[in-house]
Write a protein that holds these residues in place. Structure first.
Motif, PDB file in Angstrom:
ATOM      1  N   TYR A 111      62.497 -39.114 -22.756  1.00 57.06           N
ATOM      2  CA  TYR A 111      63.855 -38.268 -22.038  1.00 57.06           C
ATOM      3  C   TYR A 111      64.987 -38.308 -22.861  1.00 57.06           C
ATOM      4  N   THR A 112      65.235 -39.688 -23.095  1.00 59.23           N
ATOM      5  CA  THR A 112      66.645 -39.761 -23.996  1.00 59.23           C
ATOM      6  C   THR A 112      66.266 -40.100 -25.583  1.00 59.23           C
ATOM      7  N   TYR A 113      65.088 -39.791 -26.402  1.00 63.73           N
ATOM      8  CA  TYR A 113      64.719 -39.684 -27.452  1.00 63.73           C
ATOM      9  C   TYR A 113      65.862 -39.338 -28.346  1.00 63.73           C
ATOM     10  N   ASP A 114      66.664 -40.031 -29.131  1.00 59.92           N
ATOM     11  CA  ASP A 114      67.593 -39.463 -30.007  1.00 59.92           C
ATOM     12  C   ASP A 114      67.182 -39.538 -31.673  1.00 59.92           C
ATOM     13  N   GLU A 115      66.816 -38.541 -32.117  1.00 54.48           N
ATOM     14  CA  GLU A 115      66.226 -38.285 -33.648  1.00 54.48           C
ATOM     15  C   GLU A 115      67.302 -39.032 -34.517  1.00 54.48           C
ATOM     16  N   ALA A 116      68.579 -39.387 -34.201  1.00 54.90           N
ATOM     17  CA  ALA A 116      69.486 -39.733 -35.109  1.00 54.90           C
ATOM     18  C   ALA A 116      69.276 -41.280 -35.389  1.00 54.90           C
ATOM     19  N   ALA A 117      68.351 -42.186 -34.299  1.00 59.02           N
ATOM     20  CA  ALA A 117      68.199 -43.473 -34.260  1.00 59.02           C
ATOM     21  C   ALA A 117      67.177 -43.664 -34.984  1.00 59.02           C
ATOM     22  N   ASP A 118      66.436 -42.810 -35.622  1.00 59.43           N
ATOM     23  CA  ASP A 118      64.925 -43.040 -36.166  1.00 59.43           C
ATOM     24  C   ASP A 118      65.284 -43.965 -37.515  1.00 59.43           C
ATOM     25  N   VAL A 119      64.435 -45.082 -37.501  1.00 57.32           N
ATOM     26  CA  VAL A 119      64.452 -45.776 -38.724  1.00 57.32           C
ATOM     27  C   VAL A 119      63.365 -45.377 -39.723  1.00 57.32           C
ATOM     28  N   ALA A 120      62.199 -44.804 -39.186  1.00 58.64           N
ATOM     29  CA  ALA A 120      61.175 -44.366 -40.150  1.00 58.64           C
ATOM     30  C   ALA A 120      60.502 -43.283 -39.313  1.00 58.64           C
ATOM     31  N   ARG A 121      59.957 -42.217 -40.313  1.00 59.08           N
ATOM     32  CA  ARG A 121      58.988 -40.971 -39.686  1.00 59.08           C
ATOM     33  C   ARG A 121      57.914 -40.923 -40.780  1.00 59.08           C
ATOM     34  N   ILE A 122      56.775 -41.086 -40.221  1.00 59.67           N
ATOM     35  CA  ILE A 122      55.589 -41.003 -41.210  1.00 59.67           C
ATOM     36  C   ILE A 122      54.582 -40.047 -40.534  1.00 59.67           C
ATOM     37  N   GLU A 123      53.983 -39.526 -41.614  1.00 58.40           N
ATOM     38  CA  GLU A 123      52.800 -38.607 -41.241  1.00 58.40           C
ATOM     39  C   GLU A 123      51.515 -39.267 -41.533  1.00 58.40           C
ATOM     40  N   VAL A 124      50.424 -39.264 -40.484  1.00 61.08           N
ATOM     41  CA  VAL A 124      49.321 -39.809 -40.723  1.00 61.08           C
ATOM     42  C   VAL A 124      48.450 -38.923 -40.184  1.00 61.08           C
ATOM     43  N   PRO A 125      47.105 -38.880 -40.888  1.00 59.30           N
ATOM     44  CA  PRO A 125      45.824 -37.917 -40.453  1.00 59.30           C
ATOM     45  C   PRO A 125      45.541 -38.233 -39.207  1.00 59.30           C
ATOM     46  N   ALA A 126      45.222 -37.114 -38.349  1.00 61.83           N
ATOM     47  CA  ALA A 126      44.431 -37.491 -37.099  1.00 61.83           C
ATOM     48  C   ALA A 126      42.763 -37.112 -37.254  1.00 61.83           C
TER      49      ALA A 126
END
Length: 164
Positions: A111-126
């Motif tokens: 609910y309070t997720y803040d994208e500005a505080a992301d350290v890493a974003r990765i894409e992985v296959p499902a």
């Protein structure tokens, strides 16, 4: 002089509907590399797409957001990550999931997720598995290049490579 204590019955809550669990690598032996603390929601006849909607940030479990602790610097899905504790979020998708490490801790859900505080974003296959998992689950599986953090629920499986 005699002192007596009158203890009243204490009401304790029942089991949580989404119990907390811990996944460790390399297990309960010295030299831990990574620990994940998360709650395990159950399908209970509901669709995975309703509980973890595609395209929306999900807390990756239930209740408080999932936390992942690295006890040493690692490479997480192609990104160098410093030792420390992070919130773990995901964005489910049909073919790929986005796995997010975020520096904001002690959050309830997303609910309070803040994208500005992301350290890493990765894409992985499902991927899909023939066996359905009733509870959301996280486990570690050794691989040639290190270990994979595998997340599974219903027939969906997502694996994030981790190298030390």
């Amino acid at each position: 002089m005699v002192t007596t204590t009158n203890l009243q019955a204490q009401e304790f809550p029942g089991l949580d509907k989404s119990p907390m669990d811990i996944a460790l690598y390399p297990g309960r032996e010295p030299g831990k590399v990574v620990r994940v603390i998360y709650s395990r929601p159950q399908l209970k006849g509901r669709a995975l797409a309703d509980l973890a909607p595609a395209g929306k940030v999900w807390r990756t479990g239930a209740n408080e957001n999932t936390e992942i602790t690295f006890y040493q610097d690692v490479n997480f899905g192609g990104k160098d990550i410093s030792a420390g504790t992070y919130s773990l979020f995901t964005i489910p998708g049909e073919r790929t999931w986005t796995v997010i490490l975020n520096k904001n801790l002690n959050q309830w859900g997303a609910y309070t997720y803040d994208e500005a505080a992301d350290v890493a974003r990765i894409e992985v296959p499902a991927a899909s598995d023939a066996n359905s998992l009733e509870p959301f689950s996280i486990a570690f599986k050794e691989a040639e290049d290190g270990v994979h953090m595998v997340m599974g629920w219903d027939k969906t499986r997502v694996a994030v490579p981790i190298t030390m």
